[in-house]
Design a protein around this motif. Structure first.
Motif, PDB file in Angstrom:
ATOM      1  N   THR A 184      -2.828   9.097   1.997  1.00 25.98           N
ATOM      2  CA  THR A 184      -3.557   8.474   3.103  1.00 25.98           C
ATOM      3  C   THR A 184      -4.791   7.733   2.594  1.00 25.98           C
ATOM      4  O   THR A 184      -5.094   6.633   3.051  1.00 25.98           O
ATOM      5  CB  THR A 184      -3.967   9.534   4.128  1.00 25.98           C
ATOM      6  N   ILE A 185      -5.471   8.353   1.630  1.00 23.46           N
ATOM      7  CA  ILE A 185      -6.679   7.708   1.092  1.00 23.46           C
ATOM      8  C   ILE A 185      -6.304   6.437   0.343  1.00 23.46           C
ATOM      9  O   ILE A 185      -6.921   5.383   0.520  1.00 23.46           O
ATOM     10  CB  ILE A 185      -7.434   8.665   0.143  1.00 23.46           C
ATOM     11  N   ILE A 186      -5.242   6.538  -0.464  1.00 23.37           N
ATOM     12  CA  ILE A 186      -4.819   5.377  -1.251  1.00 23.37           C
ATOM     13  C   ILE A 186      -4.435   4.216  -0.326  1.00 23.37           C
ATOM     14  O   ILE A 186      -4.843   3.075  -0.522  1.00 23.37           O
ATOM     15  CB  ILE A 186      -3.623   5.735  -2.160  1.00 23.37           C
ATOM     16  N   LEU A 187      -3.686   4.543   0.723  1.00 29.42           N
ATOM     17  CA  LEU A 187      -3.247   3.511   1.671  1.00 29.42           C
ATOM     18  C   LEU A 187      -4.454   2.868   2.345  1.00 29.42           C
ATOM     19  O   LEU A 187      -4.547   1.643   2.464  1.00 29.42           O
ATOM     20  CB  LEU A 187      -2.311   4.144   2.707  1.00 29.42           C
ATOM     21  N   ALA A 188      -5.397   3.714   2.766  1.00 28.52           N
ATOM     22  CA  ALA A 188      -6.587   3.190   3.438  1.00 28.52           C
ATOM     23  C   ALA A 188      -7.347   2.236   2.522  1.00 28.52           C
ATOM     24  O   ALA A 188      -7.759   1.148   2.945  1.00 28.52           O
ATOM     25  CB  ALA A 188      -7.495   4.339   3.871  1.00 28.52           C
ATOM     26  N   VAL A 189      -7.493   2.623   1.260  1.00 24.18           N
ATOM     27  CA  VAL A 189      -8.221   1.766   0.319  1.00 24.18           C
ATOM     28  C   VAL A 189      -7.471   0.447   0.117  1.00 24.18           C
ATOM     29  O   VAL A 189      -8.074  -0.627   0.115  1.00 24.18           O
ATOM     30  CB  VAL A 189      -8.418   2.495  -1.033  1.00 24.18           C
TER      31      VAL A 189
ATOM     32  N   ALA B  15     -11.101  -6.312  -6.895  1.00 22.49           N
ATOM     33  CA  ALA B  15      -9.821  -6.235  -6.186  1.00 22.49           C
ATOM     34  C   ALA B  15      -8.886  -5.214  -6.806  1.00 22.49           C
ATOM     35  O   ALA B  15      -7.980  -4.712  -6.160  1.00 22.49           O
ATOM     36  CB  ALA B  15      -9.141  -7.604  -6.191  1.00 22.49           C
ATOM     37  N   SER B  16      -9.118  -4.874  -8.086  1.00 29.99           N
ATOM     38  CA  SER B  16      -8.218  -3.940  -8.759  1.00 29.99           C
ATOM     39  C   SER B  16      -8.606  -2.497  -8.481  1.00 29.99           C
ATOM     40  O   SER B  16      -8.063  -1.591  -9.098  1.00 29.99           O
ATOM     41  CB  SER B  16      -8.206  -4.202 -10.259  1.00 29.99           C
ATOM     42  N   PHE B  17      -9.536  -2.277  -7.555  1.00 28.83           N
ATOM     43  CA  PHE B  17      -9.939  -0.899  -7.265  1.00 28.83           C
ATOM     44  C   PHE B  17      -8.777   0.001  -6.826  1.00 28.83           C
ATOM     45  O   PHE B  17      -8.680   1.148  -7.242  1.00 28.83           O
ATOM     46  CB  PHE B  17     -11.074  -0.861  -6.241  1.00 28.83           C
ATOM     47  N   PRO B  18      -7.857  -0.504  -5.983  1.00 24.06           N
ATOM     48  CA  PRO B  18      -6.730   0.372  -5.630  1.00 24.06           C
ATOM     49  C   PRO B  18      -5.882   0.727  -6.843  1.00 24.06           C
ATOM     50  O   PRO B  18      -5.325   1.804  -6.916  1.00 24.06           O
ATOM     51  CB  PRO B  18      -5.926  -0.453  -4.626  1.00 24.06           C
ATOM     52  N   ALA B  19      -5.751  -0.162  -7.788  1.00 20.06           N
ATOM     53  CA  ALA B  19      -4.972   0.116  -8.990  1.00 20.06           C
ATOM     54  C   ALA B  19      -5.301  -0.939 -10.024  1.00 20.06           C
ATOM     55  O   ALA B  19      -5.374  -2.127  -9.708  1.00 20.06           O
ATOM     56  CB  ALA B  19      -3.475   0.087  -8.688  1.00 20.06           C
ATOM     57  N   ARG B  20      -5.482  -0.497 -11.267  1.00 23.49           N
ATOM     58  CA  ARG B  20      -5.953  -1.402 -12.322  1.00 23.49           C
ATOM     59  C   ARG B  20      -5.069  -2.619 -12.517  1.00 23.49           C
ATOM     60  O   ARG B  20      -5.546  -3.726 -12.717  1.00 23.49           O
ATOM     61  CB  ARG B  20      -6.020  -0.657 -13.648  1.00 23.49           C
ATOM     62  N   GLU B  21      -3.737  -2.395 -12.473  1.00 20.37           N
ATOM     63  CA  GLU B  21      -2.842  -3.488 -12.833  1.00 20.37           C
ATOM     64  C   GLU B  21      -2.917  -4.655 -11.846  1.00 20.37           C
ATOM     65  O   GLU B  21      -2.451  -5.745 -12.141  1.00 20.37           O
ATOM     66  CB  GLU B  21      -1.404  -2.984 -12.969  1.00 20.37           C
ATOM     67  N   VAL B  22      -3.560  -4.426 -10.670  1.00 25.50           N
ATOM     68  CA  VAL B  22      -3.685  -5.480  -9.665  1.00 25.50           C
ATOM     69  C   VAL B  22      -4.482  -6.660 -10.196  1.00 25.50           C
ATOM     70  O   VAL B  22      -4.339  -7.786  -9.737  1.00 25.50           O
ATOM     71  CB  VAL B  22      -4.334  -4.900  -8.383  1.00 25.50           C
ATOM     72  N   ILE B  23      -5.300  -6.431 -11.217  1.00 26.14           N
ATOM     73  CA  ILE B  23      -6.108  -7.523 -11.768  1.00 26.14           C
ATOM     74  C   ILE B  23      -5.222  -8.690 -12.198  1.00 26.14           C
ATOM     75  O   ILE B  23      -5.575  -9.856 -12.028  1.00 26.14           O
ATOM     76  CB  ILE B  23      -6.990  -7.055 -12.960  1.00 26.14           C
TER      77      ILE B  23
ATOM     78  N   GLY C  67       0.822  -1.206   0.000  1.00 28.02           N
ATOM     79  CA  GLY C  67       0.000   0.000   0.000  1.00 28.02           C
ATOM     80  C   GLY C  67       0.855   1.255   0.000  1.00 28.02           C
ATOM     81  O   GLY C  67       0.637   2.167  -0.790  1.00 28.02           O
ATOM     82  N   VAL C  68       1.854   1.283   0.891  1.00 22.41           N
ATOM     83  CA  VAL C  68       2.763   2.438   0.939  1.00 22.41           C
ATOM     84  C   VAL C  68       3.548   2.523  -0.369  1.00 22.41           C
ATOM     85  O   VAL C  68       3.694   3.594  -0.959  1.00 22.41           O
ATOM     86  CB  VAL C  68       3.737   2.320   2.139  1.00 22.41           C
ATOM     87  N   GLY C  69       4.009   1.367  -0.847  1.00 23.91           N
ATOM     88  CA  GLY C  69       4.721   1.335  -2.121  1.00 23.91           C
ATOM     89  C   GLY C  69       3.831   1.862  -3.239  1.00 23.91           C
ATOM     90  O   GLY C  69       4.272   2.595  -4.115  1.00 23.91           O
ATOM     91  N   GLY C  70       2.547   1.495  -3.173  1.00 22.24           N
ATOM     92  CA  GLY C  70       1.586   1.922  -4.185  1.00 22.24           C
ATOM     93  C   GLY C  70       1.361   3.425  -4.188  1.00 22.24           C
ATOM     94  O   GLY C  70       0.912   3.990  -5.179  1.00 22.24           O
ATOM     95  N   VAL C  71       1.630   4.071  -3.047  1.00 18.37           N
ATOM     96  CA  VAL C  71       1.529   5.536  -2.993  1.00 18.37           C
ATOM     97  C   VAL C  71       2.812   6.153  -3.561  1.00 18.37           C
ATOM     98  O   VAL C  71       2.771   7.008  -4.439  1.00 18.37           O
ATOM     99  CB  VAL C  71       1.325   6.020  -1.537  1.00 18.37           C
ATOM    100  N   LEU C  72       3.948   5.658  -3.076  1.00 19.30           N
ATOM    101  CA  LEU C  72       5.231   6.254  -3.474  1.00 19.30           C
ATOM    102  C   LEU C  72       5.554   6.031  -4.947  1.00 19.30           C
ATOM    103  O   LEU C  72       6.270   6.807  -5.549  1.00 19.30           O
ATOM    104  CB  LEU C  72       6.364   5.692  -2.601  1.00 19.30           C
TER     105      LEU C  72
END
Lengths: 814, 76
Positions: free
Chosen positions: A542-547, A707-715, A363-368
Motif C-alpha cells: 500500500t505504501i509503495i503504491l501510494a508513493v 522521480a526515481s524515489f519509488p524505484a531506482r531503475e526509474v531514472i 504502481g501495482v506492477g511495481g509492488v508485485l
C-alpha cells in the motif's frame, strides 16, 4: 453431545484465550498451526520488532483464542522484544487479549533446559497445560520421559503431542478446556531465604509504585525485576520511582543475593529443582555411537566440506533470487505493460488515462514485481530453518560477521541484499538479537541490489571506454565491480558506528542452539510463503503504491492545455501535406486498408531484425543479415505493388505514412518532455539544481533522481522522457546511450562527462531511492523512525560521496 | 580443584563447569542455557574460522564464541 439441548448449548458456549509458550525449535509453531488451522492472523506489538500469531481453536462448543508468542529460552527481559512475552502473558498489551491460561510446550529430547522457561511460566500461576513434544526424537536418543510422573511432580496436566502427525491434539484441547474451568495452583520453588525475602520486599515496594505504573505488578514479576536489574520494566520503574527508588532497589538486590549474583541463585534454584524431578521423570540409556545429527554435522560443519557445502548453498540462494526470479519478474513486468497498453487503448487521453496507465498499473506492477524474489528467498529460509541448517550457517559465518559487530545470523540477509533489499530485510527475522537485527536492517540497503544495475550499465556503456587494464581486465567490468564495493565500504564504518554509538549495545552474547536436523514440513513452508507474500502486499504494498501515485502526480500536474495546443498544432502541420489514406492509416484498426499488406511485410522485416540483434554477436554478420532481410522486404513489397495501379499508390502512401509516423512520434516525445519539464517534478528539478550542480548534474538529472524515489531503475525511463525519447527506454537502448552522450548544457558544453557519470553511479550506489525498501523497513521495525533515519543518512552519504567523486574526477580531467 | 577456561579445552574434551562469570547479560544467558556449576560440558568442534565453538551441554548442542567461553571456568 447427545444431552445438549439448544438452550444448554447456548449456556455452555464459552470463549477463552490461551498463550502458547516454549523454547525455539520445540515444534511450537507446528502445534499452533495444527490447533488453529488456517484461522490465524498476525498480531503486531507496538514498539517491538517481534510479532505473534493469533488463531482460533474449537473444542466442542467452546472457542479458544490461541496466541503463539515468540519462542524464548527465558522470561528475563533485557530488551523490549524479550519483555513482550511476559507482558502478553499478563495481558498488558493493548489490542491483544489477556490469556486465561497457558500451554507450555516442552521438547522431551531436551527436557531439562526446556523446563527452565517452563518453571518461570508456571510460577505466574495461570491455568496451565504442558504439551510434551518430540517424544520420538527423545526415544531415538535413548531418553524416556514419563509424562504421568512429570504431571504429578509439577501439579500440571501433561499431554504428549505430535502435531505434524495430528496426535494428542484433541486430548490437549480437552485437557485445556478442563483446566481453564478448574485451574490448579501456581508452581512454587524453594529459593534461598534471603532471595525470597528480597522478592517479597520488592513486591511490596512495586505495589506502592503500582498506581503510577498503571498496573499492579505480580510477585513473579517482582522476581524477574529483582534478578534482571535492567531492561524496559526496570527503566519504567526508575522513571516513575525516581532516584530514591533506584537506590532502594539496589539495596534490596544487595541483600537478596547475600554475596552471590542473583542470576546464579535463580539458575541454581531452577536447575536444582529440575535435576531433582528428572531423577523420577526421565530415564537416559547411554547409546553407543553417534546420532544422525552428529554424523551430518561432522560434514556440514567440517572445516573443508562444511565450507564447501555452505558456499554452494549460498551460491544457489543468491543465483535464484538474482537471476532465476528473472523470468517471473519479466512475466509480471510484461503482463502489466500489456495491461497498461490494453487499458490505455480503451480510454481517451487525459489525466484519468494517465493516472491509470502511468500511475496505478505500473504502481501495482511495481509492488508485485518483488513477489518472486520474496517467495524464493523465503522458500530457502523456511526450508533451511526447518531443516536446522540456518543455525549451522550462522555458526559458520559468525567469525566473519562479528568483526563488523554483527553475528552469524546476519549473513544470509546481507547476501540476499545484493539481489534485492526487500526480501533481505524481511529475512532479518532469523536474527533473534534486537540490536543486531536493527543494524542488519539498516545496512542491507547498502548492498548493491539488482535495481542499481541498469543505472550502472547505462553510464558505464556511455562513458567508460572499452579497454583493457594490465592487458586482460576489462575496464568497464572493473568499474562495475568497484560500484559493488562502494556500498560494502560504506556499510562497514556505518556498522561500527551503529553498534558502538547509536544502538550502544555491548557485545550481545551470541549463544546459539544447534537444533537436531529435521525434515522440513511442506505445509509449514507453504504457510510461511503465503504469510510473507501476503504481509508484504498488504503492509508494504500500500505504501509503495501510494508513493508511485504521488510521484506520478508530481510528474503529470499541472498539465498545461497551452502546451497540448502547441503540439496539436505541430501535429496538424506535419499531417497537412499528406492525403487522408496516409494520415488516417491505423494498423490496429479493424477497417481494411490498402496499406495494411505493406505494413505487415514491413513488420515481419522488423521482427527479423530484432531477432538477429538478439542472436548475432558479430557486427559484420549482423549487418549482412539485416541487409538480406531488407532486400527480402523490398522484393516482397515490389511484388505486392506490381499487382495493380492502386497497389502501387498504396506503397507510396505507406512510405509516406512511415515518414509521417516518425514525425508524429518525435512530436509526441517532445510533448511528453515539455510536460515533464513543466510539471511539479520538473520544477523541483530546477529548484534543486543549485544543490546538485556541484555533483556535475543539471536540473534534468536532479529531477530524474527525485522521480526515481519509488524505484531506482526509474531514472532510466525518466531520462528517456526528458530527452524526448519517450518513456520506454531501457539501459541497453542505443538511442538513449547516444542521447546521453550528446546532451548539452545551456552553455553548449556536454552535460554528461565521465565525471558526471561516475557521480550519478556513486549516488545511486549509496542512496535510499527505493520506496519498497523503506516501506518494508517500516513494516519490519514497526516504526517510521528507522526508514526515516535510513533515508536521511543514505541520501546525505550518497550526496557527499557523489560530490567528492565528481570534484576529484573533474579535477583529474574526466 | 585445578581449573581452566572453557575456550582453552581441546576438541573432544569433557569437563565440569565450576563457575560462570562475565558481564551480567552474558552470565545470565549462559546460566539460562544450562551452563552452570556442576554441569558436564563437552567440546564438540570449532567453526572453520576457529570461532565460535560447539559444545554439548544438558543433552543439546550449543554454539558460543570463544570470548564468551572464556568466562566459563571448568575443571582441568
Amino acid at each position: 453431545m447427545t444431552d445438549t439441548t439448544t438452550s444448554g448449548r447456548h449456556a455452555r458456549q464459552d470463549k477463552h484465550t490461551v498463550a502458547l509458550m516454549g523454547n525455539p525449535n520445540t515444534g511450537k509453531s507446528s502445534l499452533f498451526s495444527a490447533l488453529t488451522g488456517t484461522r490465524q492472523k498476525v498480531a503486531n506489538f507496538p514498539g517491538v520488532t517481534v510479532e505473534a500469531k493469533i488463531g482460533t481453536a474449537r473444542f466442542e462448543n467452546s472457542e479458544i483464542t490461541v496466541i503463539d508468542l515468540p519462542g524464548t529460552y527465558s522470561l528475563s527481559a533485557r530488551s523490549p522484544d524479550e519483555r513482550v512475552a511476559t507482558e502478553a502473558l499478563l495481558g498488558r498489551i493493548e489490542g491483544t487479549p489477556k490469556p486465561d491460561g497457558v500451554v507450555v510446550v516442552l521438547d522431551a529430547s531436551s527436557l531439562d533446559r526446556n523446563l527452565y522457561l517452563g518453571t518461570q511460566v508456571l510460577e505466574f500461576g495461570l491455568p496451565a497445560v504442558i504439551a510434551l513434544t518430540m517424544m520420538d526424537v527423545a526415544e531415538t536418543r535413548g531418553i524416556t520421559v514419563d509424562a504421568k510422573k512429570l504431571s504429578e511432580t509439577l501439579g500440571v496436566p501433561v499431554v504428549v503431542v505430535n502435531a505434524p502427525k495430528g496426535r494428542g491434539l484433541d486430548e490437549l484441547k480437552a485437557t485445556l478446556h478442563r483446566t481453564l474451568h478448574h485451574p490448579g495452583k501456581a508452581l512454587e520453588l524453594s529459593y534461598p531465604e534471603d532471595f525470597s525475602r528480597g522478592v517479597d520486599t520488592l513486591h511490596v515496594n512495586l505495589c506502592d509504585l503500582g498506581v503510577e505504573l498503571g498496573f499492579k505488578p505480580t510477585r513473579p514479576e517482582a522476581l524477574r525485576l529483582l534478578v534482571d536489574g535492567a531492561g524496559p520494566f526496570f527503566e519504567e520503574c526508575e522513571e516513575v520511582g525516581g532516584e530514591a527508588w533506584t537506590k532502594q532497589f539496589f539495596e534490596i538486590r544487595e541483600l537478596a543475593g547475600a554475596g552471590r549474583s542473583l542470576s546464579m541463585v535463580e539458575a541454581q534454584t531452577r536447575y536444582g529443582a529440575i535435576g531433582g524431578w528428572m531423577r523420577d521423570v526421565k530415564q537416559t540409556e547411554t547409546r553407543e555411537g553417534r546420532t544422525k545429527t552428529d554424523v551430518v554435522d561432522g560434514i556440514l560443519t567440517h572445516k573443508l566440506w562444511g565450507s564447501l557445502v555452505f558456499i554452494l548453498a549460498m551460491g544457489v540462494i543468491f543465483q535464484s533470487i538474482y537471476s532465476w526470479s528473472g523470468p517471473l519478474m519479466d512475466a509480471i513486468d510484461g503482463g502489466f505493460s500489456a495491461l497498461g497498453s490494453w487499458v490505455g487503448g480503451m480510454l481517451s487521453d487525459g489525466a484519468l488515462k494517465s493516472l491509470i496507465v502511468d500511475g496505478i498499473i505500473p504502481g501495482v506492477g511495481g509492488v508485485l514485481i518483488f513477489l518472486p524474489q520474496i517467495l524464493i528467498l523465503f522458500l530457502f529460509i523456511a526450508v533451511l530453518e526447518d531443516l536446522g541448517y540456518m543455525a549451522r550457517a550462522a555458526f559458520l559465518m559468525d567469525r566473519l560477521m562479528s568483526r563488523f559487530g554483527l553475528n552469524g545470523r546476519s549473513f544470509i540477509p546481507m547476501l540476499s541484499g545484493f539481489a534485492c533489499a526487500v526480501p533481505a530485510i524481511m529475512g532479518t527475522r532469523v536474527i533473534e538479537d534486537r540490536n543486531t537485527r536493527l543494524t542488519t536492517i539498516f545496512l542491507t540497503p547498502f548492498m548493491s541490489c539488482s535495481a542499481r544495475l541498469p543505472v550502472y550499465v547505462l553510464f558505464i556503456a556511455a562513458f567508460v571506454p572499452e579497454m583493457k587494464v594490465l592487458g586482460f581486465i576489462e575496464l568497464q567490468g572493473l568499474v562495475l565491480f568497484a560500484m559493488y564495493w562502494v556500498g560494502v565500504l560504506a556499510a562497514i564504518p556505518t556498522a561500527l558506528v551503529l553498534k558502538k554509538g547509536i544502538l550502544k549495545s555491548k557485545a550481545t552474547p551470541f549463544l546459539l542452539e544447534l537444533p537436531s536436523y529435521k525434515a522440513p514440513r511442506i505445509k509449514a513452508v507453504g504457510r510461511t510463503l503465503i504469510d510473507r507474500g501476503g504481509s508484504f502486499i498488504k503492509r508494504a504494498g500500500t505504501i509503495i503504491l501510494a508513493v508511485s501515485i504521488l510521484v506520478w502526480a508530481a510528474g503529470y500536474f499541472p498539465h498545461s492545455q497551452a502546451v497540448d495546443d502547441q503540439y496539436d498544432a505541430e501535429v496538424a502541420t506535419a499531417e497537412a501535406p499528406y492525403d487522408e489514406a496516409t494520415v488516417e492509416f491505423d494498423p490496429e484498426s479493424a477497417d481494411p486498408s490498402a496499406l495494411l499488406p505493406f505494413y505487415e511485410v514491413d513488420s515481419a522485416h522488423e521482427a527479423r531484425v530484432a531477432a538477429f540483434e538478439e542472436e548475432l554477436q558479430d557486427e559484420a554478420e549482423l549487418e549482412t543479415a539485416i541487409a538480406e532481410s531488407k532486400k527480402q522486404r523490398n522484393a516482397e513489397m515490389a511484388k505486392l505493388a506490381a499487382e495493380s495501379r492502386d497497389a502501387t499508390q498504396a506503397l507510396n502512401d505507406y512510405a509516406a505514412w512511415k515518414d509521417l509516423n516518425d514525425a508524429r512520434a518525435e512530436i509526441e516525445n517532445q510533448r511528453a518532455g515539455h510536460h515533464l519539464e513543466n510539471s511539479l517534478l520538473g520544477r523541483a528539478g530546477h529548484l534543486i539544481e543549485p544543490a546538485v550542480k556541484p555533483l556535475g548534474w543539471d536540473w534534468r538529472i536532479g529531477m530524474a533522481a527525485i522521480a526515481s524515489f519509488p524505484a531506482r531503475e526509474v531514472i532510466v525511463a525518466t531520462l528517456g522522457t526528458i530527452f524526448n525519447l519517450g518513456g520506454d527506454q531501457d539501459e541497453e537502448s542505443d538511442s538513449l546511450r547516444e542521447v546521453v552522450k550528446d546532451a548539452k548544457r545551456a552553455d553548449g558544453t556536454p552535460l554528461f562527462t565521465l565525471a558526471t557519470g561516475l557521480s550519478i553511479m556513486v549516488f545511486f550506489a549509496l542512496c535510499a531511492q527505493c520506496a519498497a525498501t523503506l516501506a518494508v523497513m517500516r513494516r519490519e521495525t514497526n516504526s517510521w523512525k528507522w526508514p526515516v533515519a535510513s533515508f536521511l543518512y543514505m541520501t546525505t552519504l550518497a550526496y557527499l560521496a557523489a560530490l567528492v567523486t565528481y570534484q576529484v574526477a573533474h579535477a583529474l580531467g574526466a | 580443584m585445578p581449573s581452566q577456561t572453557l575456550d582453552k579445552l581441546p576438541i573432544g574434551a569433557t569437563a565440569t563447569v565450576l563457575d560462570v562469570a562475565g558481564e551480567p547479560a552474558l552470565q545470565q544467558r549462559l546460566l539460562e542455557m544450562g551452563v552452570l556449576p556442576g554441569v558436564e560440558i563437552k567440546v564438540v568442534r570449532f567453526a572453520p574460522m576457529g570461532d565460535p565453538i560447539e559444545v554439548k551441554v544438558m543433552g543439546y548442542s550449543l554454539s558460543l564464541r570463544k570470548s564468551e567461553a572464556a568466562h566459563v571456568q571448568v575443571s582441568a
